[in-house]
Design a protein around this motif. Structure first.
Motif, PDB file in Angstrom:
ATOM      1  N   LYS A   1       0.733  -1.090   0.026  1.00 48.07           N
ATOM      2  CA  LYS A   1      -0.033   0.045  -0.001  1.00 48.07           C
ATOM      3  C   LYS A   1       0.844   1.330   0.054  1.00 48.07           C
ATOM      4  O   LYS A   1       0.607   2.090  -0.590  1.00 48.07           O
ATOM      5  N   PHE A   2       1.792   1.363   0.822  1.00 52.14           N
ATOM      6  CA  PHE A   2       2.861   2.299   0.794  1.00 52.14           C
ATOM      7  C   PHE A   2       3.369   2.423  -0.667  1.00 52.14           C
ATOM      8  O   PHE A   2       3.574   3.626  -0.939  1.00 52.14           O
ATOM      9  N   ILE A   3       3.940   1.510  -1.219  1.00 49.81           N
ATOM     10  CA  ILE A   3       4.415   1.685  -2.505  1.00 49.81           C
ATOM     11  C   ILE A   3       3.515   2.059  -3.459  1.00 49.81           C
ATOM     12  O   ILE A   3       3.740   2.895  -4.538  1.00 49.81           O
ATOM     13  N   GLN A   4       2.368   1.673  -3.483  1.00 45.78           N
ATOM     14  CA  GLN A   4       1.111   2.125  -4.412  1.00 45.78           C
ATOM     15  C   GLN A   4       0.922   3.626  -4.236  1.00 45.78           C
ATOM     16  O   GLN A   4       0.819   4.314  -5.013  1.00 45.78           O
ATOM     17  N   PHE A   5       1.076   4.256  -2.860  1.00 45.71           N
ATOM     18  CA  PHE A   5       0.754   5.525  -2.415  1.00 45.71           C
ATOM     19  C   PHE A   5       1.873   6.323  -3.009  1.00 45.71           C
ATOM     20  O   PHE A   5       1.648   7.493  -3.592  1.00 45.71           O
ATOM     21  N   MET A   6       3.075   5.939  -3.012  1.00 39.30           N
ATOM     22  CA  MET A   6       4.398   6.544  -3.384  1.00 39.30           C
ATOM     23  C   MET A   6       4.249   6.610  -4.994  1.00 39.30           C
ATOM     24  O   MET A   6       5.293   7.549  -5.436  1.00 39.30           O
ATOM     25  N   GLN A   7       3.707   5.978  -5.766  1.00 42.11           N
ATOM     26  CA  GLN A   7       3.840   5.861  -7.139  1.00 42.11           C
ATOM     27  C   GLN A   7       3.507   7.280  -7.624  1.00 42.11           C
ATOM     28  O   GLN A   7       2.380   7.804  -7.289  1.00 42.11           O
ATOM     29  N   GLY A   8       4.118   8.021  -8.456  1.00 47.21           N
ATOM     30  CA  GLY A   8       3.793   9.167  -9.192  1.00 47.21           C
ATOM     31  C   GLY A   8       4.596  10.496  -8.257  1.00 47.21           C
ATOM     32  O   GLY A   8       4.262  11.574  -8.565  1.00 47.21           O
ATOM     33  N   ARG A   9       4.903   9.885  -7.266  1.00 48.81           N
ATOM     34  CA  ARG A   9       5.394  11.108  -6.190  1.00 48.81           C
ATOM     35  C   ARG A   9       6.845  11.103  -6.306  1.00 48.81           C
ATOM     36  O   ARG A   9       7.659  10.141  -6.647  1.00 48.81           O
ATOM     37  N   TYR A  10       7.512  12.231  -5.828  1.00 40.65           N
ATOM     38  CA  TYR A  10       8.986  12.465  -6.183  1.00 40.65           C
ATOM     39  C   TYR A  10       9.741  11.613  -5.164  1.00 40.65           C
ATOM     40  O   TYR A  10      10.743  11.032  -5.469  1.00 40.65           O
TER      41      TYR A  10
ATOM     42  N   ILE B   1      11.706  23.999   7.210  1.00 43.79           N
ATOM     43  CA  ILE B   1      12.327  23.126   6.447  1.00 43.79           C
ATOM     44  C   ILE B   1      11.893  21.564   6.724  1.00 43.79           C
ATOM     45  O   ILE B   1      11.893  21.022   5.408  1.00 43.79           O
ATOM     46  N   TRP B   2      11.455  21.252   7.606  1.00 43.75           N
ATOM     47  CA  TRP B   2      10.861  19.892   7.923  1.00 43.75           C
ATOM     48  C   TRP B   2       9.719  19.595   6.935  1.00 43.75           C
ATOM     49  O   TRP B   2       9.345  18.837   6.150  1.00 43.75           O
ATOM     50  N   PHE B   3       8.543  20.748   7.088  1.00 42.19           N
ATOM     51  CA  PHE B   3       7.474  20.761   6.191  1.00 42.19           C
ATOM     52  C   PHE B   3       7.757  20.642   4.573  1.00 42.19           C
ATOM     53  O   PHE B   3       7.147  20.222   3.921  1.00 42.19           O
ATOM     54  N   MET B   4       8.963  21.567   4.290  1.00 42.13           N
ATOM     55  CA  MET B   4       9.218  21.431   2.909  1.00 42.13           C
ATOM     56  C   MET B   4       9.846  20.394   2.637  1.00 42.13           C
ATOM     57  O   MET B   4       9.534  19.823   1.275  1.00 42.13           O
ATOM     58  N   VAL B   5      10.509  19.463   3.331  1.00 40.13           N
ATOM     59  CA  VAL B   5      11.180  18.187   2.880  1.00 40.13           C
ATOM     60  C   VAL B   5       9.851  17.430   2.835  1.00 40.13           C
ATOM     61  O   VAL B   5       9.824  16.579   1.860  1.00 40.13           O
ATOM     62  N   ILE B   6       8.950  17.243   3.544  1.00 37.29           N
ATOM     63  CA  ILE B   6       7.744  16.399   3.449  1.00 37.29           C
ATOM     64  C   ILE B   6       6.916  17.135   2.206  1.00 37.29           C
ATOM     65  O   ILE B   6       6.309  16.039   1.565  1.00 37.29           O
ATOM     66  N   TYR B   7       6.627  18.239   1.919  1.00 37.24           N
ATOM     67  CA  TYR B   7       6.012  18.587   0.646  1.00 37.24           C
ATOM     68  C   TYR B   7       6.996  18.047  -0.654  1.00 37.24           C
ATOM     69  O   TYR B   7       6.293  17.404  -1.376  1.00 37.24           O
ATOM     70  N   ARG B   8       8.065  18.042  -0.563  1.00 35.55           N
ATOM     71  CA  ARG B   8       8.888  17.740  -1.728  1.00 35.55           C
ATOM     72  C   ARG B   8       8.758  16.222  -1.927  1.00 35.55           C
ATOM     73  O   ARG B   8       8.831  15.710  -3.169  1.00 35.55           O
ATOM     74  N   MET B   9       8.891  15.606  -1.049  1.00 39.03           N
ATOM     75  CA  MET B   9       8.863  14.102  -0.904  1.00 39.03           C
ATOM     76  C   MET B   9       7.557  13.467  -1.187  1.00 39.03           C
ATOM     77  O   MET B   9       7.537  12.701  -2.147  1.00 39.03           O
ATOM     78  N   PHE B  10       6.523  14.074  -1.161  1.00 39.43           N
ATOM     79  CA  PHE B  10       5.150  13.473  -1.680  1.00 39.43           C
ATOM     80  C   PHE B  10       4.577  14.220  -2.491  1.00 39.43           C
ATOM     81  O   PHE B  10       3.577  14.180  -3.095  1.00 39.43           O
TER      82      PHE B  10
ATOM     83  N   ARG C   1       3.774  15.408  -6.477  1.00 33.25           N
ATOM     84  CA  ARG C   1       3.354  14.925  -7.816  1.00 33.25           C
ATOM     85  C   ARG C   1       4.057  15.709  -8.804  1.00 33.25           C
ATOM     86  O   ARG C   1       4.324  15.210  -9.870  1.00 33.25           O
ATOM     87  N   GLN C   2       4.713  16.791  -8.512  1.00 30.56           N
ATOM     88  CA  GLN C   2       5.437  17.649  -9.631  1.00 30.56           C
ATOM     89  C   GLN C   2       6.949  17.214  -9.649  1.00 30.56           C
ATOM     90  O   GLN C   2       7.688  17.953  -9.494  1.00 30.56           O
ATOM     91  N   THR C   3       7.129  16.050 -10.248  1.00 32.51           N
ATOM     92  CA  THR C   3       8.779  15.326 -10.402  1.00 32.51           C
ATOM     93  C   THR C   3       9.351  16.225 -10.973  1.00 32.51           C
ATOM     94  O   THR C   3      10.848  16.322 -10.671  1.00 32.51           O
ATOM     95  N   TYR C   4       9.051  16.733 -12.002  1.00 35.50           N
ATOM     96  CA  TYR C   4      10.006  17.552 -12.989  1.00 35.50           C
ATOM     97  C   TYR C   4      10.571  18.921 -12.153  1.00 35.50           C
ATOM     98  O   TYR C   4      11.639  19.074 -12.228  1.00 35.50           O
ATOM     99  N   LYS C   5       9.558  19.477 -11.326  1.00 37.26           N
ATOM    100  CA  LYS C   5       9.889  20.723 -10.510  1.00 37.26           C
ATOM    101  C   LYS C   5      11.079  20.246  -9.463  1.00 37.26           C
ATOM    102  O   LYS C   5      11.998  20.853  -9.301  1.00 37.26           O
TER     103      LYS C   5
END
Length: 130
Positions: free
Chosen positions: A4-13, A48-57, A59-63
């Motif tokens: 389920k975690f792998i499925q959730f992370m698909q398409g995320r950075y 900074i912690w919230f920035m890391v979480i935002y970047r990790m999840f 879906r704008q992988t190119y940015k």
């Protein structure tokens, strides 16, 4: 659960070098906050912690990829400096010099006295003591 975690992370950075270094800064700020108990340091750590979480999840992988590439380009000279120092410390039989014209790194054997070095990149000749 793992599927389920792998499925959730698909398409995320996910995680990259910028996220790893930012997490290190967050941990350092939280440790500093233990000793100084400053609200500004704590707020900066959370931002900074919230920035890391935002970047990790994100879906704008190119940015996120472009941000990471820009960061890697920025820290490249620092990494090269530390890699060179590590190489110099481990290689006791050679000296390292930069070519005065093209800045190419040249490795010379120690104990040969003054020698004329020809740069392998630009063929500029210069004299160095080994």
């Amino acid at each position: 659960m793992k599927e389920k975690f792998i499925q959730f992370m698909q398409g995320r950075y996910g995680v990259d070098t910028l996220n790893n270094h930012a997490l290190f800064v967050v941990i350092a700020l939280f440790i500093l906050n233990i000793f100084f108990n400053n609200k500004i340091v704590m707020l900066l750590g959370y931002l900074i912690w919230f920035m890391v979480i935002y970047r990790m999840f994100s879906r704008q992988t190119y940015k996120r990829y472009q941000e990471n590439e820009k960061y890697l380009k920025t820290i490249k000279p620092i990494q090269q400096f530390f890699n060179l120092q590590k190489k110099r410390m481990s290689d006791r039989s050679h000296k390292y010099y930069r070519c005065p014209s093209c800045k190419q790194m040249v490795r010379l054997p120690k104990g040969k006295g003054k020698i004329i070095v020809t740069c392998p990149s630009c063929h500029h000749k210069f004299e160095k003591r080994t």
